[in-house]
Write a protein that holds these residues in place. Sequence first.
Motif, mmCIF file in Angstrom:
data_model
loop_
_atom_site.group_PDB
_atom_site.id
_atom_site.type_symbol
_atom_site.label_atom_id
_atom_site.label_comp_id
_atom_site.label_asym_id
_atom_site.label_seq_id
_atom_site.Cartn_x
_atom_site.Cartn_y
_atom_site.Cartn_z
ATOM 1 N N GLY A 175 31.413 47.220 53.511
ATOM 2 C CA GLY A 175 32.625 47.931 53.144
ATOM 3 C C GLY A 175 33.115 47.673 51.734
ATOM 4 O O GLY A 175 34.207 48.130 51.364
ATOM 5 N N ARG A 176 32.343 46.948 50.936
ATOM 6 C CA ARG A 176 32.827 46.609 49.602
ATOM 7 C C ARG A 176 31.676 46.525 48.606
ATOM 8 O O ARG A 176 30.629 45.978 48.911
ATOM 9 C CB ARG A 176 33.567 45.272 49.637
ATOM 10 N N LEU A 177 31.925 47.078 47.400
ATOM 11 C CA LEU A 177 30.977 46.980 46.303
ATOM 12 C C LEU A 177 31.775 46.661 45.044
ATOM 13 O O LEU A 177 32.683 47.414 44.675
ATOM 14 C CB LEU A 177 30.200 48.284 46.116
ATOM 15 N N GLU A 178 31.448 45.559 44.410
ATOM 16 C CA GLU A 178 32.197 45.130 43.227
ATOM 17 C C GLU A 178 31.265 45.061 42.030
ATOM 18 O O GLU A 178 30.187 44.471 42.101
ATOM 19 C CB GLU A 178 32.822 43.753 43.476
ATOM 20 N N VAL A 179 31.694 45.671 40.942
ATOM 21 C CA VAL A 179 30.939 45.659 39.691
ATOM 22 C C VAL A 179 31.825 45.025 38.631
ATOM 23 O O VAL A 179 32.916 45.533 38.343
ATOM 24 C CB VAL A 179 30.520 47.074 39.248
ATOM 25 N N ARG A 180 31.354 43.907 38.068
ATOM 26 C CA ARG A 180 32.110 43.227 37.022
ATOM 27 C C ARG A 180 31.404 43.437 35.694
ATOM 28 O O ARG A 180 30.242 43.077 35.526
ATOM 29 C CB ARG A 180 32.248 41.736 37.341
ATOM 30 N N LEU A 181 32.147 44.038 34.749
ATOM 31 C CA LEU A 181 31.561 44.446 33.484
ATOM 32 C C LEU A 181 32.605 44.262 32.394
ATOM 33 O O LEU A 181 33.802 44.462 32.628
ATOM 34 C CB LEU A 181 31.133 45.915 33.566
ATOM 35 N N ASP A 182 32.175 43.860 31.225
ATOM 36 C CA ASP A 182 33.094 43.648 30.118
ATOM 37 C C ASP A 182 33.503 44.997 29.520
ATOM 38 O O ASP A 182 33.128 45.350 28.404
ATOM 39 C CB ASP A 182 32.433 42.756 29.052
#
Length: 276
Positions: A245-252
């Motif tokens: 149920g979750r997708l996280e993308v960490r990007l500058d």
Amino acid sequence: MTKLIRDRNLNGTDDLSELKGSIQAIGLSNPVQVEQIGDGVYELVQGVRRLTAWRELWNETGDEEAWARIPATIIASGESLERLYRRMVDENLVRKDISFGEMAMLAKEYASDPDTGSGDVDAAVLELFRSAGKQKRSYIRAFAQLLDVIGPHIQFPQEIPRQLGLDLRKAIDARPALAERLAKDLGALPSPRNAEDERAILVEIVRLGVVTGSETQRARKPRPARTTFRLERPGGAAKVTASHGRLEVRLDTDFSAKDRRRMEDALAMFLQQLDE
């Protein structure tokens, strides 16, 4: 940059992009502070993040005219080492992002430095963080005690949230055998590891510390399946975490500055690809 042990962690994980953007846009509103120790030789007293960001801009742009010199205030020579530490600490105490892990690491290093004259960590906390409240100093001492146990095994102590650190110390105090389990689990992490993976292990150790009863009752619940990976790209690496149920993308990247319609179209195409 060697006169003082820094209370800011600059091991490559500190994101200086916002600071660099601010410097490029409006300049350095607060000069670094240095002490002259010889003819043309200076020691940094305050401003390690500012100086590091300035040097990165020099390396990234190659513009010597803009970045080869940094505005600095020269303070009077001969100020005691203890007072210089207090200056540095008091400046950073007003920052919201300095962590208890960083403050505890500084207290431990300060206590072990023969030039400071501090007898132990408790004395170092009282000396360095005199401007902080009594409760805050007790948290710093608790984190210092925690680092005595987990310090050799963890790479991102500055990323441990306050409550997690306090709960972890209590769990290990209640069940000392958890320290061995913690070292084993941290050692099994793949390299390079990240702060999120370390935190997941710390949370599990806390859970084991509060569960009571027989070993059968302490059997662990299945952990939610999770996939993490790093995506290298020309604009900068993206860290991706996927779970139920979750997708996280960490990007500058400042996504708030992106056009909403473009983001909607891109996400629609992305989700369509996943459904196929």
